[in-house]
Every structure is written in C-alpha cells, then in structure tokens.
Design a protein around this motif. Structure first.
Motif, PDB file in Angstrom:
ATOM      1  N   THR A 151      27.116  37.434  41.692  1.00  0.00           N
ATOM      2  CA  THR A 151      27.320  38.022  40.348  1.00  0.00           C
ATOM      3  C   THR A 151      28.356  39.145  40.441  1.00  0.00           C
ATOM      4  N   GLN A 152      29.507  38.799  40.993  1.00  0.00           N
ATOM      5  CA  GLN A 152      30.626  39.751  41.064  1.00  0.00           C
ATOM      6  C   GLN A 152      31.571  39.534  39.880  1.00  0.00           C
ATOM      7  N   PRO A 153      32.300  40.557  39.456  1.00  0.00           N
ATOM      8  CA  PRO A 153      33.275  40.363  38.375  1.00  0.00           C
ATOM      9  C   PRO A 153      34.311  39.302  38.761  1.00  0.00           C
ATOM     10  N   GLY A 154      34.851  38.616  37.757  1.00  0.00           N
ATOM     11  CA  GLY A 154      35.805  37.534  38.018  1.00  0.00           C
ATOM     12  C   GLY A 154      37.061  37.979  38.751  1.00  0.00           C
ATOM     13  N   THR A 155      37.381  39.279  38.643  1.00  0.00           N
ATOM     14  CA  THR A 155      38.562  39.785  39.368  1.00  0.00           C
ATOM     15  C   THR A 155      38.382  39.669  40.887  1.00  0.00           C
ATOM     16  N   LYS A 156      37.138  39.473  41.342  1.00  0.00           N
ATOM     17  CA  LYS A 156      36.886  39.392  42.790  1.00  0.00           C
ATOM     18  C   LYS A 156      37.035  37.959  43.319  1.00  0.00           C
ATOM     19  N   LEU A 277      29.076  28.817  26.757  1.00  0.00           N
ATOM     20  CA  LEU A 277      29.638  28.685  28.100  1.00  0.00           C
ATOM     21  C   LEU A 277      29.170  29.807  29.011  1.00  0.00           C
ATOM     22  N   ARG A 278      29.055  29.497  30.302  1.00  0.00           N
ATOM     23  CA  ARG A 278      28.540  30.446  31.276  1.00  0.00           C
ATOM     24  C   ARG A 278      29.657  31.220  31.937  1.00  0.00           C
ATOM     25  N   LEU A 279      29.404  32.511  32.117  1.00  0.00           N
ATOM     26  CA  LEU A 279      30.415  33.395  32.701  1.00  0.00           C
ATOM     27  C   LEU A 279      30.775  32.969  34.116  1.00  0.00           C
ATOM     28  N   MET A 280      29.750  32.794  34.963  1.00  0.00           N
ATOM     29  CA  MET A 280      30.007  32.617  36.398  1.00  0.00           C
ATOM     30  C   MET A 280      30.540  31.225  36.731  1.00  0.00           C
ATOM     31  N   TYR A 281      30.120  30.183  35.975  1.00  0.00           N
ATOM     32  CA  TYR A 281      30.455  28.807  36.372  1.00  0.00           C
ATOM     33  C   TYR A 281      31.583  28.201  35.555  1.00  0.00           C
ATOM     34  N   ASN A 284      34.730  32.449  34.149  1.00  0.00           N
ATOM     35  CA  ASN A 284      35.499  33.149  35.186  1.00  0.00           C
ATOM     36  C   ASN A 284      36.528  32.254  35.887  1.00  0.00           C
ATOM     37  N   PRO A 285      36.129  31.032  36.336  1.00  0.00           N
ATOM     38  CA  PRO A 285      37.175  30.191  36.952  1.00  0.00           C
ATOM     39  C   PRO A 285      38.267  29.804  35.957  1.00  0.00           C
ATOM     40  N   ALA A 286      37.866  29.515  34.717  1.00  0.00           N
ATOM     41  CA  ALA A 286      38.866  29.164  33.699  1.00  0.00           C
ATOM     42  C   ALA A 286      39.824  30.330  33.475  1.00  0.00           C
ATOM     43  N   ALA A 287      39.285  31.545  33.475  1.00  0.00           N
ATOM     44  CA  ALA A 287      40.106  32.732  33.221  1.00  0.00           C
ATOM     45  C   ALA A 287      41.071  33.002  34.369  1.00  0.00           C
ATOM     46  N   MET A 288      40.603  32.823  35.616  1.00  0.00           N
ATOM     47  CA  MET A 288      41.517  33.064  36.753  1.00  0.00           C
ATOM     48  C   MET A 288      42.664  32.054  36.711  1.00  0.00           C
ATOM     49  N   ILE A 289      42.320  30.796  36.501  1.00  0.00           N
ATOM     50  CA  ILE A 289      43.352  29.747  36.414  1.00  0.00           C
ATOM     51  C   ILE A 289      44.352  30.099  35.307  1.00  0.00           C
ATOM     52  N   GLU A 291      45.050  32.968  33.703  1.00  0.00           N
ATOM     53  CA  GLU A 291      45.857  34.182  33.942  1.00  0.00           C
ATOM     54  C   GLU A 291      46.915  33.925  35.015  1.00  0.00           C
ATOM     55  N   GLN A 292      46.539  33.174  36.045  1.00  0.00           N
ATOM     56  CA  GLN A 292      47.503  32.873  37.111  1.00  0.00           C
ATOM     57  C   GLN A 292      48.650  31.989  36.591  1.00  0.00           C
ATOM     58  N   ALA A 293      48.399  31.285  35.476  1.00  0.00           N
ATOM     59  CA  ALA A 293      49.452  30.429  34.897  1.00  0.00           C
ATOM     60  C   ALA A 293      50.196  31.155  33.775  1.00  0.00           C
ATOM     61  N   GLY A 294      49.931  32.464  33.618  1.00  0.00           N
ATOM     62  CA  GLY A 294      50.631  33.251  32.596  1.00  0.00           C
ATOM     63  C   GLY A 294      49.925  33.290  31.260  1.00  0.00           C
ATOM     64  N   GLY A 295      48.712  32.753  31.204  1.00  0.00           N
ATOM     65  CA  GLY A 295      47.938  32.763  29.953  1.00  0.00           C
ATOM     66  C   GLY A 295      46.998  33.939  29.897  1.00  0.00           C
ATOM     67  N   ARG A 296      45.992  33.829  29.030  1.00  0.00           N
ATOM     68  CA  ARG A 296      45.083  34.968  28.787  1.00  0.00           C
ATOM     69  C   ARG A 296      43.683  34.444  28.532  1.00  0.00           C
ATOM     70  N   ALA A 297      42.674  35.220  28.880  1.00  0.00           N
ATOM     71  CA  ALA A 297      41.283  34.773  28.666  1.00  0.00           C
ATOM     72  C   ALA A 297      40.435  35.983  28.314  1.00  0.00           C
ATOM     73  N   SER A 298      39.805  35.914  27.122  1.00  0.00           N
ATOM     74  CA  SER A 298      38.979  37.059  26.713  1.00  0.00           C
ATOM     75  C   SER A 298      37.768  36.586  25.912  1.00  0.00           C
ATOM     76  N   THR A 299      36.884  37.532  25.630  1.00  0.00           N
ATOM     77  CA  THR A 299      35.740  37.240  24.750  1.00  0.00           C
ATOM     78  C   THR A 299      36.169  37.466  23.299  1.00  0.00           C
ATOM     79  N   GLY A 300      37.376  37.989  23.135  1.00  0.00           N
ATOM     80  CA  GLY A 300      37.887  38.404  21.825  1.00  0.00           C
ATOM     81  C   GLY A 300      38.030  39.908  21.807  1.00  0.00           C
ATOM     82  N   THR A 301      37.173  40.555  22.628  1.00  0.00           N
ATOM     83  CA  THR A 301      37.251  42.025  22.701  1.00  0.00           C
ATOM     84  C   THR A 301      37.337  42.523  24.144  1.00  0.00           C
TER      85      THR A 301
END
Ligand code: P6P
Length: 342
Positions: A151-156, A277-281, A284-289, A291-301
């Motif tokens: 249960t580490q933040p996705g930045t890890k 959708l689940r944060l950990m499964y 987070n992986p969707a967000a890393m992918i 962001e690494q492709a130049g996109g963005r991922a948020s909850t809205g806030t």
C-alpha cells in the motif's frame, strides 16, 4: 524502413543497463511475468472452445477441475512468481489479503500487485480483456512482506504495465523510461517490439465513460461530458464516445489515440461512492503508464500517483488520458468553465 527486431527480454535487459546498481532480479521478475502472460494467453484464446472441447468450466475431458479463467490467471501468476526469489510478497485483486511467498522459497526485495484478468465478465462476448501489474520495492524489514509493502503511493512504482488479450496479445510496460509495447508472435512464442516509446496525444477527440451512471455523477462531471458533446471549435465536431467496458482495452485506445477515459465517483450510489476502479490494481498502474507517455491521471482533484493508500482494495475515481482533456475535466470539477480550459 523495416522495424528493428527486438524481443521484450532484450528490451528489459537494455532498460536494466540504465541502472548500474541493478542486480538482474528485476529483469528476472519481469521475465517470470511474461511466462505467465503466455500461459494465460493460451487459455484465453481457448475460452470460446470450452464447450466444444468439453471444458465445461467445471471439469475438463480429463475429469480435472477447470477453474474459471480469472481464477486460472490468478493461480498462473502466483505459480510463476512465487519461487524466483525476487518478491517478498504479492497482492491480487482476486485475494482479500496479501499473498505470502511460501516458506520453502527465498524472499526478494520487490513487491508485485496485479489484477489477473481485468474485464473477465466480457469473456463470453469475446471482448478484449487484460492483466494489469505494478512492481514496487519492499519497505518492510522483516522476512515476509507485509500490507505496508503493498500500500505504497503510486509514485513508488518501479514498473507498471498490462497484457492486452485482444486481436493480438500485447505486453505494454514502463520502468520510468517511457512506455513500450510488444506484440506476441505466437509462431515463435516471443513478444516483439511493435510500439516503441508510445506517446499519448496532448489532446484527443474521444471520451470513454459508462454514461448509464450520468445521474450519479457530480455536477462538474455532467457539465464536462455535456460540453464534450457540443461542437469542439478546434475540430468543428463533438468528441466521439468509445466504451469497451474493459479497462485495459479503453486505457490502451486512450493511450494510443488520445482522449479521456473516466470512471468518476458515483456519490449517490452507495455501492460505488468513490467509483468502481481500485487504486492499487488499476488506477496506479494506469496512471504511471499514462504519465510516462505524456498524459495525465487524476481523481479530478488529486494526482492518482500521489494518493497515500489507506487500504489494499480501496477504490478511487479515475480520469486518465490526454493532458489537455484531463486538465479540462479538472477545471469543470473545480467549478470552472470550458472557456477557461481552452
Ligand atoms: P462498468 C471490468 O469489470 C472493470 O473492472 C474494468 O475493466 C472496466 O473499466 C469497468 O469495470 C467497467 O465497469 O460499470 O462500466 O461495467
């Protein structure tokens, strides 16, 4: 110009060479996951034949118990990953608790989180499904990994990606040096580099959401979707709607074509107050992918990768895709107007 012939194994080793301190454990971990991906591919491709081959989903022609595909995928990943000595534990969307490494096997310094077969409810309709994964370094000090490791933040995340069981099987991953896609050549059993350094367009023309939840959304989300349906002054036409209902399929299309995928919070729906959708499964992986492709991922806030997890299976709203489109959503949700967002 013909594409260079690179296997995913070769590519992973080249990525490893960027980290002088790398011991090769991470490379071996990903290779074990690739083995699982090939075995799951074989079974997913046969799913439609279950009745014809007598694989009734209960017992097969040898009288063996045939698990449902998502249980099969879960067991396959666990069996491929538990003995390599690279993991201190695992966690799966299919399992309530952390999955320990069996006593008889060595423990390692990584953690694997995965959704073994996301979208599996679509199998009977032959719709694309996928496996999603994240890799973290362990933070606990004991012998066995703990829920703290899971249960580490996705930045890890040190790696994230997915296997897409579509018209072809693709392996898409990032280790923090861009996003790269490999397509399985079943005739040689190798994943070959087919999409090097995937970049998500800064702005898209497609939105992807289950609009049946419209009445459960907050006002900003409804205004955003209504806005996308008006004529976009830049393209002189409204956004198109594409929704598969399988996250990996909708995510991959958004990554390659651009646009925005949303699974917002359903605040009026007690079953999905923070969305489905689940944060950990998934998030987070969707967000890393992305962001690494130049996109963005948020909850809205909030940036998805910055969320400090509170528990293993927590759900979050996920808005992911082209930088400009996700930023525009954030403006609407904060009470802004499109004019400010253009
Ligand atoms: P809905 C599949 O069941 C899943 O977990 C994701 O793959 C997908 O994005 C989402 O649920 C679809 O949910 O409520 O639109 O059917």
């Amino acid at each position: 110009m013909t594409a260079k012939l690179v296997t995913v194994q070769r590519h992973i080793m080249e990525q490893q060479e960027k980290y002088p301190e790398a011991t090769g454990a991470f490379t071996h971990l990903l290779q074990d996951l690739l083995l699982a991906a090939k075995i799951i591919t074989r079974e997913v491709r046969r799913a439609g034949l279950q009745n014809i081959l007598g694989l009734t989903g209960q017992t097969n022609i040898q009288g063996e118990q045939v698990a449902k595909l998502d249980e099969f995928a879960n067991d396959t990943i666990r069996r491929a990953m538990d003995h390599g000595g690279h993991l201190c534990c695992m966690a799966s969307e299919e399992n309530v608790d952390v999955i320990p490494i069996p006593e008889r096997y060595p423990k390692g310094r990584y953690v694997l989180l995965f959704d073994p077969l996301d979208g599996s409810s679509n199998i009977d309709a032959n719709v694309t499904i996928g496996t999603i994964f994240s890799v973290y370094r362990r933070v606990s000090k004991g012998t066995d990994g703990t829920v703290e490791d899971c249960t580490q933040p996705g930045t890890k995340q040190v790696a994230a990606g997915y296997i897409l069981y579509g018209s072809s099987t693709m392996f898409v991953y990032t280790t923090g040096n861009g996003v790269h896609g490999f397509t399985l050549d079943p005739t040689i059993g190798e994943f070959l580099l087919s999409h090097e350094n995937i970049r998500c367009p800064r702005k898209g023309k497609i939105y992807s959401v289950n609009e049946s939840n419209y009445t459960h959304w907050d006002d900003g989300t409804r205004r955003f979707i209504d806005y996308l349906k008006e004529t976009n002054p830049e393209t002189d036409r409204p956004y198109s709607l594409r929704y598969v209902g399988s996250l990996v399929a909708d995510l991959h299309r958004t990554l390659v074509y651009g646009g925005v995928f949303l699974y917002p919070a359903d605040r009026r729906n007690p079953r999905k107050p923070k969305g489905k959708l689940r944060l950990m499964y998934e998030a987070n992986p969707a967000a890393m992918i992305m962001e690494q492709a130049g996109g963005r991922a948020s909850t809205g806030t909030e940036r998805i990768l910055a969320i400090v997890p509170e528990e293993l299976h927590q759900r979050v709203p996920l808005i992911v895709g082209s930088q400009d489109d996700v930023e525009l959503y954030e403006k609407f949700v904060s009470g802004g107007k499109a004019e400010e967002g253009r």
